[in-house]
Write an enzyme that holds these catalytic residues in place. Structure first.
Site, PDB file in Angstrom:
ATOM      1  N   GLU A 104      86.146 -13.208 -68.825  1.00 46.67           N
ATOM      2  CA  GLU A 104      85.073 -13.325 -68.299  1.00 46.67           C
ATOM      3  C   GLU A 104      84.680 -13.419 -67.032  1.00 46.67           C
ATOM      4  OE1 GLU A 104      85.619 -17.529 -69.592  1.00 46.67           O
ATOM      5  OE2 GLU A 104      85.347 -16.747 -72.012  1.00 46.67           O
ATOM      6  N   HIS A 151      80.067 -19.160 -72.536  1.00 44.84           N
ATOM      7  CA  HIS A 151      81.697 -20.284 -72.321  1.00 44.84           C
ATOM      8  C   HIS A 151      80.717 -21.936 -72.124  1.00 44.84           C
ATOM      9  CE1 HIS A 151      85.751 -21.155 -70.903  1.00 44.84           C
ATOM     10  NE2 HIS A 151      85.458 -22.253 -71.426  1.00 44.84           N
TER      11      HIS A 151
END
Length: 530
Positions: free
Chosen positions: A263, A281
């Site tokens: 990420e 997220h």
């Protein structure tokens, strides 16, 4: 003089007001979180620092924080805080681990709905002026089997919501007791059974060595054809490449991912595949969750700065400053004893009895108890700390008791754990020697004297000639260097144990080779926080 707190990230006005209401002088300067030089120049004047994710609390920043006593993160993640450096400086690090549970659970449910009805693709198609009604055939959730991997705080809420949707909920969680399962309305199963039966699978476990790629290519192949997979927990729990192949083959009908192995996720194997819902997220991203954690962090910091009360601390036991100097080695011993039990026990632990003997009984046994439970649970959840561990253990139905007794035997004091699972009973005891270092002095009722180190190997076998020689020679053949070695036995020809301290982590190939000899009942590599 009133304590001073700096808020260097965006917190709500209500949180700032909590500081003021508690007599804390507070400066709200969210621009500093993005300017490390300006933050370093200002931090020396403050007793407390309240942050979110933008502020980076580095070792360099802490060098300028000459008055800082506490850093508190509004949220659960503290990747932006150098906790070891903070500990060395005597700075307490707090977080708010329970403020976003509902929000994350609701996001998982929302993602389940989205993948069941292909909502994002249907929306994009309709926005494009198409009317592809027959293309987007969904499935109902009612009466479908939901497999929940991890039935802790967030997973438990998901179970509750799924029951309301009239789903049939099954759960895999090594720490889930039958009492807790009954309370949240789920059927306990082993992982393979969950994989075989579930129409939907949702994950709610931390990322550890045991859970990494828990949905691997091998395990995805065990799932029911047409399964839909949801991950709003941690990237790395699902093998994204294997998931992509299963989606392409049609074995997996759909997936919804809020978290990714890397990420920010710029290029995942699942991107662009049909019926794959992806979000960046967003599990904790609601106004309510952000407000909850902000208010909690203000309350926690105010309580500590005004009265010394410690809540949700990640790097210290809940003890007074006077106790800390004496308690330190004993807290570490308690944690290591619990960690041993957690690492060698695969079954659900139902009861834990902690005996504090002699000198240990005169210490703050509440803090020592918390350290024991944290040690047990950290084997499967490294995010657990001394504050949250007893709460989580209670929620999962683990029954904890403690006994204090006068000094007996050869030691001025010791701590002993007796644990019971459905099938097994285990016991271990330890003490702190005059050098301040923890020692294991008894395992399974067998007397030993084992120095505790970072990397260890625990083996058990029947006491017969040649086995220990074989153990030593095989470790040498595989390049494992022995730093210390302790053995003991129940009786001649009875059960024997060996605890080996190693210089480096035991290689998986070495462990496999030892198991293949069939000489050892147990071969357990152990890792301790020393």
């Amino acid at each position: 003089m009133a304590p001073k707190v700096l808020v260097s990230d965006a917190l709500s006005p209500a949180a700032v007001q909590i500081f003021k209401d508690n007599g804390i002088e507070v400066d709200f300067r969210p621009e500093l979180g993005k300017d490390k030089d300006a933050l370093a120049a200002a931090i020396g004047a403050y007793d407390g620092l309240a942050i979110r994710s933008a502020t980076k609390v580095t070792e360099k920043l802490l060098e300028s924080a000459t008055n800082l006593k506490v850093v508190a993160r509004a949220g659960i993640g503290v990747d932006n805080v150098d906790i070891p450096a903070a500990s060395k400086k005597g700075v307490i690090v707090m977080n708010t681990p329970f403020g976003n549970m509902i929000t994350t659970a609701e996001h998982a449910i929302a993602m389940m709905f989205a993948v069941a009805r292909q909502l994002p693709e249907a929306s994009a198609s309709t926005h494009a002026g198409k009317w592809e009604k027959s293309k987007f055939m969904g499935v109902e959730l009612t009466n479908k089997v939901l497999g929940v991997i991890g039935a802790g705080n967030i997973g438990g809420i998901v179970c509750d919501r799924a029951n309301g949707l009239k789903m049939k909920v099954i759960a895999y969680d090594p720490f889930l007791s039958q009492e807790r399962a009954d309370k949240i309305g789920v059927t306990k199963v082993e992982l393979d059974e969950l994989l075989a039966k579930a129409d939907f699978i949702t994950l709610h476990v931390p990322l550890t060595d045991k859970t990494r790629n828990i949905l691997s290519a091998e395990n995805i192949a065990k799932t029911k054809k047409g399964v839909r997979i949801i991950n709003c927990a941690r990237g790395g729990l699902v093998d994204e490449a294997a998931l992509a192949e299963a989606l392409k083959s049609g074995h997996v009908a759909g997936a919804a991912l809020d978290v990714f192995e890397v990420e920010p996720a710029k290029d995942s194997p699942v991107f662009g595949l049909p019926n794959v819902v992806c979000t960046p997220h967003l599990g904790a991203s609601t106004s309510e969750a952000q407000e909850n954690v902000a208010l909690q962090v203000a309350e926690q910091m105010s309580a500590y700065l005004n009265s010394g009360e410690v809540t949700n601390a990640l790097n210290m036991p809940s003890v007074t400053a006077e106790e800390a100097k004496i308690m330190g080695p004993w807290v570490k011993l308690a944690e290591n004893l619990g960690s041993f039990i957690g690492q060698v026990t695969d079954e659900v632990i139902e009861t834990v009895n902690i005996t504090f003997n002699g000198y240990a009984s005169e210490l703050n046994t509440k803090a020592l108890e918390a350290a024991v439970i944290a040690g047990i649970m950290q084997a499967s959840n490294p995010d657990v700390n001394m504050v949250s561990a007893p709460v989580i253990a209670k929620e999962r139905g683990m029954k904890i008791s403690k006994t204090t007794e006068d000094a007996t035997g050869s030691f001025d004091g010791y701590i002993k754990l007796d644990i019971q699972t459905v099938e097994k009973y285990r016991t271990i005891a330890g003490t702190v020697f005059s050098d301040g270092k923890p020692r294991f002095i008894q395992i399974k009722g067998i007397t030993i004297d084992a120095e505790v180190g970072e990397h260890m190997l625990y083996t058990t076998n029947t006491d017969t000639p040649g086995i220990l020689g074989k153990l030593g020679s095989m470790l040498g053949e595989h390049g494992e260097n022995i730093a210390n070695f302790t053995l003991g036995r129940e009786k001649a020809g009875g059960e024997a144990i060996a605890v080996t301290l190693l210089d480096t982590p035991l290689k998986a190939s070495t462990a496999d080779a030892l198991k293949e000899t069939k000489l050892f009942r147990q071969v357990r590599p152990l890792v301790f926080n020393v």
